[in-house]
Write a protein that holds these residues in place. Sequence first.
Motif, PDB file in Angstrom:
ATOM      1  N   LYS A 123       0.770  -1.294   0.151  1.00  0.00           N
ATOM      2  CA  LYS A 123      -0.111  -0.013   0.036  1.00  0.00           C
ATOM      3  C   LYS A 123       0.814   1.233   0.054  1.00  0.00           C
ATOM      4  O   LYS A 123       0.337   2.612  -0.159  1.00  0.00           O
ATOM      5  CB  LYS A 123      -0.751   0.117   1.260  1.00  0.00           C
ATOM      6  N   TYR A 124       2.129   1.036   0.342  1.00  0.00           N
ATOM      7  CA  TYR A 124       2.843   2.535   0.173  1.00  0.00           C
ATOM      8  C   TYR A 124       3.945   2.446  -1.006  1.00  0.00           C
ATOM      9  O   TYR A 124       5.199   2.705  -0.827  1.00  0.00           O
ATOM     10  CB  TYR A 124       3.876   2.417   1.678  1.00  0.00           C
ATOM     11  N   ASN A 125       3.476   2.017  -1.918  1.00  0.00           N
ATOM     12  CA  ASN A 125       4.209   1.759  -3.286  1.00  0.00           C
ATOM     13  C   ASN A 125       4.357   3.113  -4.140  1.00  0.00           C
ATOM     14  O   ASN A 125       5.257   3.180  -4.938  1.00  0.00           O
ATOM     15  CB  ASN A 125       3.941   0.598  -4.381  1.00  0.00           C
ATOM     16  N   ASP A 126       3.847   4.093  -3.419  1.00  0.00           N
ATOM     17  CA  ASP A 126       3.970   5.338  -3.982  1.00  0.00           C
ATOM     18  C   ASP A 126       4.929   6.370  -3.142  1.00  0.00           C
ATOM     19  O   ASP A 126       5.079   7.664  -3.270  1.00  0.00           O
ATOM     20  CB  ASP A 126       2.463   6.182  -4.240  1.00  0.00           C
ATOM     21  N   VAL A 127       5.680   5.803  -2.251  1.00  0.00           N
ATOM     22  CA  VAL A 127       6.814   6.545  -1.483  1.00  0.00           C
ATOM     23  C   VAL A 127       7.846   7.139  -2.232  1.00  0.00           C
ATOM     24  O   VAL A 127       8.002   6.480  -3.404  1.00  0.00           O
ATOM     25  CB  VAL A 127       7.363   5.386  -0.223  1.00  0.00           C
ATOM     26  N   TRP A 128       8.297   8.276  -2.008  1.00  0.00           N
ATOM     27  CA  TRP A 128       8.959   9.108  -2.850  1.00  0.00           C
ATOM     28  C   TRP A 128      10.294   9.720  -2.295  1.00  0.00           C
ATOM     29  O   TRP A 128      10.229   9.784  -0.823  1.00  0.00           O
ATOM     30  CB  TRP A 128       8.431   9.967  -3.784  1.00  0.00           C
ATOM     31  N   LEU A 129      11.141  10.139  -2.985  1.00  0.00           N
ATOM     32  CA  LEU A 129      12.352  10.982  -2.251  1.00  0.00           C
ATOM     33  C   LEU A 129      12.254  12.386  -2.545  1.00  0.00           C
ATOM     34  O   LEU A 129      12.106  12.919  -3.294  1.00  0.00           O
ATOM     35  CB  LEU A 129      13.554  10.423  -2.945  1.00  0.00           C
ATOM     36  N   LEU A 130      12.378  12.958  -1.177  1.00  0.00           N
ATOM     37  CA  LEU A 130      12.582  14.502  -1.196  1.00  0.00           C
ATOM     38  C   LEU A 130      14.224  14.951  -0.883  1.00  0.00           C
ATOM     39  O   LEU A 130      14.537  14.340  -0.009  1.00  0.00           O
ATOM     40  CB  LEU A 130      11.351  15.045  -0.141  1.00  0.00           C
ATOM     41  N   ILE A 131      14.549  15.838  -1.818  1.00  0.00           N
ATOM     42  CA  ILE A 131      15.995  16.164  -1.734  1.00  0.00           C
ATOM     43  C   ILE A 131      15.743  17.704  -0.887  1.00  0.00           C
ATOM     44  O   ILE A 131      15.038  18.615  -1.651  1.00  0.00           O
ATOM     45  CB  ILE A 131      16.487  16.570  -2.726  1.00  0.00           C
ATOM     46  N   ARG A 132      16.199  17.938   0.057  1.00  0.00           N
ATOM     47  CA  ARG A 132      16.162  19.409   0.819  1.00  0.00           C
ATOM     48  C   ARG A 132      17.088  20.303   0.036  1.00  0.00           C
ATOM     49  O   ARG A 132      18.307  20.328   0.201  1.00  0.00           O
ATOM     50  CB  ARG A 132      16.446  18.992   2.435  1.00  0.00           C
ATOM     51  N   LYS A 133      16.372  21.343  -0.294  1.00  0.00           N
ATOM     52  CA  LYS A 133      17.130  22.492  -0.646  1.00  0.00           C
ATOM     53  C   LYS A 133      17.842  23.268   0.319  1.00  0.00           C
ATOM     54  O   LYS A 133      17.155  23.313   1.514  1.00  0.00           O
ATOM     55  CB  LYS A 133      16.056  23.577  -1.565  1.00  0.00           C
TER      56      LYS A 133
END
Length: 150
Positions: free
Chosen positions: A139-149
């Motif tokens: 159910k969490y297959n849409d997890v994604w990566l955030l790169i902090r500016k």
Amino acid sequence: MQLFKNLTLAVISIFIVSCASFNGGSSSFDDSDSPYVQEETTPVVKEQPKPKNEKIVVKEEKVTVVDDKSAETFKYYVIIGSFRVLENAQNYKKQLIEEGFLPVLLENENGLYRVSVSAYNEEDAARFKIGSIRQKYEKYNDVWLLIRKV
């Protein structure tokens, strides 16, 4: 009375003679139909799902930690949810805690609340975590990566 005894004896005799299991023969069942024959079965081994080789969505944003302003900041965050309303993000955070995650709430420059379940200073570690979450939790297959500016 004698007739009744003779008739009963005749019925029992016919029953015994016609019953193959008493004679050592086989019954009308084929061996495969017999309720006493154990079928040999090979145990079914359920394969673990292979990690999906899906691309990871990556976004770069300026974010601040909402929960604890003095918390350590990282460069890479694994994001599992996004909300416009802080209360919704907080409720989702509680749900994730019950599932064993340690979520942190972030706010981006557009006022969106990001729910992060892991944070790293190394991109490879963050990507590995995303892959393991996708493999473990469908159910969490849409997890994604955030790169902090900065």
